[in-house]
Write a protein that holds these residues in place. Structure first.
Motif, PDB file in Angstrom:
ATOM      1  N   GLU A 104       0.846  -1.193   0.000  1.00 32.18           N
ATOM      2  CA  GLU A 104       0.000   0.000   0.000  1.00 32.18           C
ATOM      3  C   GLU A 104       0.883   1.244   0.000  1.00 32.18           C
ATOM      4  OE1 GLU A 104      -3.359   0.018  -0.123  1.00 32.18           O
ATOM      5  OE2 GLU A 104      -3.314  -2.173  -0.241  1.00 32.18           O
ATOM      6  N   LYS A 105       0.484   2.262  -0.736  1.00 32.94           N
ATOM      7  CA  LYS A 105       1.285   3.480  -0.839  1.00 32.94           C
ATOM      8  C   LYS A 105       1.573   4.087   0.528  1.00 32.94           C
ATOM      9  CE  LYS A 105       1.507   7.978  -2.976  1.00 32.94           C
ATOM     10  NZ  LYS A 105       0.793   9.052  -3.600  1.00 32.94           N
ATOM     11  N   SER A 106       0.578   4.164   1.393  1.00 29.32           N
ATOM     12  CA  SER A 106       0.800   4.764   2.712  1.00 29.32           C
ATOM     13  C   SER A 106       1.803   3.954   3.522  1.00 29.32           C
ATOM     14  CB  SER A 106      -0.519   4.903   3.474  1.00 29.32           C
ATOM     15  OG  SER A 106      -1.085   3.631   3.739  1.00 29.32           O
ATOM     16  N   MET A 150       4.218   2.119   2.145  1.00 27.53           N
ATOM     17  CA  MET A 150       5.511   2.367   1.500  1.00 27.53           C
ATOM     18  C   MET A 150       6.137   3.629   2.086  1.00 27.53           C
ATOM     19  SD  MET A 150       4.731   1.753  -2.517  1.00 27.53           S
ATOM     20  CE  MET A 150       3.750   0.369  -3.049  1.00 27.53           C
ATOM     21  N   GLU A 151       5.315   4.647   2.214  1.00 23.78           N
ATOM     22  CA  GLU A 151       5.810   5.920   2.747  1.00 23.78           C
ATOM     23  C   GLU A 151       6.259   5.776   4.196  1.00 23.78           C
ATOM     24  OE1 GLU A 151       3.013   8.534  -0.264  1.00 23.78           O
ATOM     25  OE2 GLU A 151       2.423   8.381   1.835  1.00 23.78           O
ATOM     26  N   LYS A 168       7.502   6.088  -8.435  1.00 27.12           N
ATOM     27  CA  LYS A 168       6.419   5.352  -7.780  1.00 27.12           C
ATOM     28  C   LYS A 168       5.352   6.283  -7.201  1.00 27.12           C
ATOM     29  CE  LYS A 168       8.873   1.117  -6.941  1.00 27.12           C
ATOM     30  NZ  LYS A 168       8.156   0.283  -7.896  1.00 27.12           N
ATOM     31  N   LYS A 169       5.490   7.579  -7.496  1.00 24.54           N
ATOM     32  CA  LYS A 169       4.503   8.579  -7.066  1.00 24.54           C
ATOM     33  C   LYS A 169       4.352   8.639  -5.543  1.00 24.54           C
ATOM     34  CE  LYS A 169       3.096   9.378 -11.382  1.00 24.54           C
ATOM     35  NZ  LYS A 169       4.156   9.900 -12.170  1.00 24.54           N
ATOM     36  N   ILE A 170       5.483   8.494  -4.842  1.00 21.77           N
ATOM     37  CA  ILE A 170       5.481   8.630  -3.387  1.00 21.77           C
ATOM     38  C   ILE A 170       5.202  10.099  -3.056  1.00 21.77           C
ATOM     39  CG2 ILE A 170       6.979   8.488  -1.336  1.00 21.77           C
ATOM     40  CD1 ILE A 170       6.003   5.749  -2.425  1.00 21.77           C
ATOM     41  N   ASP A 171       4.535  10.331  -1.958  1.00 23.83           N
ATOM     42  CA  ASP A 171       4.154  11.677  -1.532  1.00 23.83           C
ATOM     43  C   ASP A 171       5.329  12.647  -1.642  1.00 23.83           C
ATOM     44  OD1 ASP A 171       2.052  13.332   0.040  1.00 23.83           O
ATOM     45  OD2 ASP A 171       3.934  13.626   1.137  1.00 23.83           O
TER      46      ASP A 171
END
Length: 114
Positions: A9-11, A13-14, A54-57
């Motif tokens: 999940e992106k969150s 990953m961050e 990866k379009k991380i925040d």
């Protein structure tokens, strides 16, 4: 033998990136790791480009980008290096604190892969 960490999940990953960065900065602050080691592990333009792809925040990417300047502080502003590390740590802690987390932590994929 290979060991890898991952998040799906992106969150998450961050969070994984931020927690790893925090640990590296803590190790650097306590002279356990060198700046070169931290750069090899995470604080590099290579990492920054992957995170962007990866379009991380943007705030997470910007924080990693700030970590790229550690060597400059060490070489050019050594008296300010400790303060810079502390500011980075505080920024990361704030980002971690403000990240959205899943409602049930037990539903999140474990970071350590088999």
């Amino acid at each position: 033998m290979v060991i890898s960490l991952s998040a799906s999940e992106k969150s998450e990953m961050e969070r994984l990136i931020l927690v790893t960065a925090l640990g590296l900065l803590e190790s650097l602050k306590n002279n356990v790791l060198t700046i070169d080691e931290c750069q090899n592990y995470l604080f590099s333009p290579y990492t920054q480009s992957i995170l962007e792809a990866k379009k991380i925040d943007e705030a997470v990417v910007a924080t990693i980008e700030k970590c790229l300047f550690l060597e400059d502080y060490e070489d050019l502003l050594p008296n300010q290096l400790t303060g810079y590390i502390e500011q980075l740590r505080e920024d990361i802690l704030e980002l971690i604190e403000n990240r959205n987390t899943v409602a049930n932590i037990y539903e999140v994929k474990k970071w350590l892969d088999k």
